[in-house]
Design an enzyme around this catalytic site. Structure first.
Site, PDB file in Angstrom:
ATOM      1  N   HIS A 100      29.179   3.233  19.081  1.00  0.00           N
ATOM      2  CA  HIS A 100      29.508   4.636  18.799  1.00  0.00           C
ATOM      3  C   HIS A 100      29.484   4.803  17.284  1.00  0.00           C
ATOM      4  O   HIS A 100      29.858   3.869  16.556  1.00  0.00           O
ATOM      5  CB  HIS A 100      30.932   5.011  19.209  1.00  0.00           C
ATOM      6  CG  HIS A 100      31.284   4.866  20.647  1.00  0.00           C
ATOM      7  ND1 HIS A 100      31.621   3.677  21.212  1.00  0.00           N
ATOM      8  CD2 HIS A 100      31.415   5.791  21.623  1.00  0.00           C
ATOM      9  CE1 HIS A 100      31.931   3.868  22.490  1.00  0.00           C
ATOM     10  NE2 HIS A 100      31.817   5.139  22.769  1.00  0.00           N
ATOM     11  N   ASP A 103      32.668   3.585  15.716  1.00  0.00           N
ATOM     12  CA  ASP A 103      33.025   2.157  15.757  1.00  0.00           C
ATOM     13  C   ASP A 103      32.507   1.459  14.515  1.00  0.00           C
ATOM     14  O   ASP A 103      33.157   0.571  13.987  1.00  0.00           O
ATOM     15  CB  ASP A 103      32.330   1.354  16.883  1.00  0.00           C
ATOM     16  CG  ASP A 103      32.338   1.996  18.221  1.00  0.00           C
ATOM     17  OD1 ASP A 103      33.312   2.677  18.535  1.00  0.00           O
ATOM     18  OD2 ASP A 103      31.356   1.780  18.964  1.00  0.00           O
TER      19      ASP A 103
HETATM   20  C1  XLS Z   1      34.603   4.670  28.704  1.00  0.00           C
HETATM   21  C2  XLS Z   1      33.179   4.454  28.589  1.00  0.00           C
HETATM   22  C3  XLS Z   1      32.668   4.314  27.171  1.00  0.00           C
HETATM   23  C4  XLS Z   1      31.197   4.547  27.115  1.00  0.00           C
HETATM   24  C5  XLS Z   1      30.646   4.843  25.766  1.00  0.00           C
HETATM   25  O1  XLS Z   1      35.226   4.455  29.728  1.00  0.00           O
HETATM   26  O2  XLS Z   1      32.815   3.356  29.372  1.00  0.00           O
HETATM   27  O3  XLS Z   1      33.012   3.075  26.633  1.00  0.00           O
HETATM   28  O4  XLS Z   1      30.492   3.470  27.660  1.00  0.00           O
HETATM   29  O5  XLS Z   1      31.177   5.994  25.237  1.00  0.00           O
END
Ligand code: XLS
Ligand code: NI
Ligand code: NI
Length: 436
Positions: A100, A103
């Site tokens: 993301h 991140d």
């Molecule tokens: C949350 C999601 C997230 C997505 C990416 O539960 O799994 O981690 O994979 O935004």
């Protein structure tokens, strides 16, 4: 300086190895079902859990020991962490990673500052990609953590938050494009609602449709050819998530004329939370040409929230690989959206976790490939539906008959032909035999 001095590159040693830092089933260059294991599985490490997971939970603070992290939110620390991430990917022999925007780089006071921070870290990511050959499976924008998104991002009641979300996705798409990302993911973090008393659901969904069309237009504008993916998930964090499962997503995409541009990123524990088996969600997406990628993890039926554990169960990985072999995965991948438990706080635990799950998927691939080659399940399925291969079945399937004709047919016969056993237990035993 190395962040993992005690680890050398993880290599395949075969099923008899008891080396916890070796693969027993994952042999990247070995050909299974016509392709190397590396190309089938396209293993991906996620930045948010592996590099940013702290081990905190609603009852306690961070537990993870990450000696390379200086504990600040500086760009310098973020750049340093990015280099550590690539040391991890390389030593693990993972060909891809995913992130993301927030991140990898710290959020600034304004969007301009956040974008600048992101550019600075993206520069390091690009250098490290070039140096190591590790590639970006997908990028995405975090539009659920910051309080501005409390009512949603593309489905917010606040038009300026919608504009902010658009600007944030625009930038995340640009960075994903620059880094050669093969997909771009939308997980609808807070796209949903808690209570209809204050919600105009139709208007929110119309806005989400508009948002995605703008994303499609922008991809064309900048020449981004990666696959767009929506990641279904129910319940968390809102009570009624708009993208609650594969069926809800596909209905949404069809309603808003978006099926040509989007596929789905199916996550194991999201399927579980939606009351489905992972195999069901994969097959439902796959049969409609919408299976894009997977977030490989597992949940815990005794806990009931998105625990994001590493999948190690061979039954599960074999079931998943049966469907992935049927429909194919590229340009998607097996993306470890999974985190170590907060008690597993040492850096080395990140290796054990990934190695174990990579091996479980590799074993699943080997078993599933053999089952498909032998027709272990498919020959029973064909037999089960064989009545449809008759003239009557063909006529119905081709749309060449009607209720009156079928009534006449049954009236003449008096009763339908007798049923055959479904043989579920036999097939469960067959499945077990392949796992021996
Ligand atoms: C949350 C999601 C997230 C997505 C990416 O539960 O799994 O981690 O994979 O935004
Ligand atoms: Ni996910
Ligand atoms: Ni999840």
């Amino acid at each position: 300086m190395s962040a993992f001095p005690e680890v050398t590159k993880i290599r395949y040693e075969g099923p008899d190895s008891d080396n916890p830092l070796a693969f027993r089933w994952y042999n990247p260059d070995e050909v299974v079902a016509g392709k190397t294991m590396k190309d089938h599985l396209r293993f991906t490490v996620v930045y948010w859990h592996t590099m940013r997971g702290t081990g905190s939970d609603p009852f306690g603070s961070a537990t993870m020991l990450r000696p390379w992290d200086d504990g600040t939110d500086s760009v310098e620390n973020a750049c340093n962490r990015a280099r550590v991430a690539f040391e991890f990917f390389e030593k693990l022999d993972a060909p891809f990673y995913a992130f993301h925007d927030r991140d990898v780089a710290p959020e600034g006071k304004t969007l301009a500052e956040s974008n600048k921070n992101l550019d600075a870290v993206a520069k390091v990511l690009r250098e490290e990609q070039q140096r190591s050959g590790v590639k970006l499976l997908w990028g995405t924008a975090n539009m659920f953590s910051n309080p501005r998104f409390m009512h949603g991002a593309a489905t917010t009641c606040n038009v300026e938050v919608f504009a902010y979300a658009a600007a944030q996705v625009k930038k995340a798409m640009e960075v994903t494009h620059e880094l050669g990302g093969e997909n771009y993911v939308f997980w609808g973090g807070r796209e949903g609602y808690q209570c209809l008393y204050n919600t105009d659901m139709k208007r929110e969904l119309d806005h989400l449709g508009r948002f995605f069309h703008m994303a499609v237009d922008y991809a064309k504008q900048i020449g981004f050819k990666g696959q767009f993916l929506i990641e279904p998930k129910p319940k968390e964090p809102t009570k009624h998530q708009y993208d609650s499962d594969a069926a809800a997503c596909l209905n949404f995409l069809r309603t808003y004329g978006l099926t040509d541009y989007f596929k789905l990123n199916i996550e194991t524990n999201h399927a579980t939370l939606a009351g489905h088996e992972m195999m069901h969600e994969l097959e439902y997406a796959g049969m409609q040409g919408a299976l894009g990628s997977i977030d490989a993890n597992t949940g815990d039926l005794l806990l009931g929230w998105d625990t994001d554990q590493f999948a190690t169960n061979y039954y599960l990985t074999t079931q998943i690989m049966l469907v992935l072999l049927k429909y194919g995965l590229a340009p998607g991948g097996v993306n470890f959206d999974a985190k170590v438990r907060r008690e597993s706080f040492e850096p080395i635990d990140l290796f054990y976790a990934h190695i174990g799950s990579m091996d479980a998927f590799a074993k699943g691939l080997r078993v599933a490939a053999k089952m498909i080659e032998d027709g272990a399940l498919s020959k029973h399925v064909s037999k089960r539906y064989s009545s449809w291969d008759t003239d009557l079945g063909k006529k119905i399937e081709a749309g060449h008959t009607n209720f009156s004709e079928l009534e006449k047919f049954i009236m003449e016969k008096g009763e339908a032909a007798s049923n055959q056993s479904g043989r579920q237990e036999l097939l469960e035993n067959v499945f077990n035999r392949y796992l021996d």
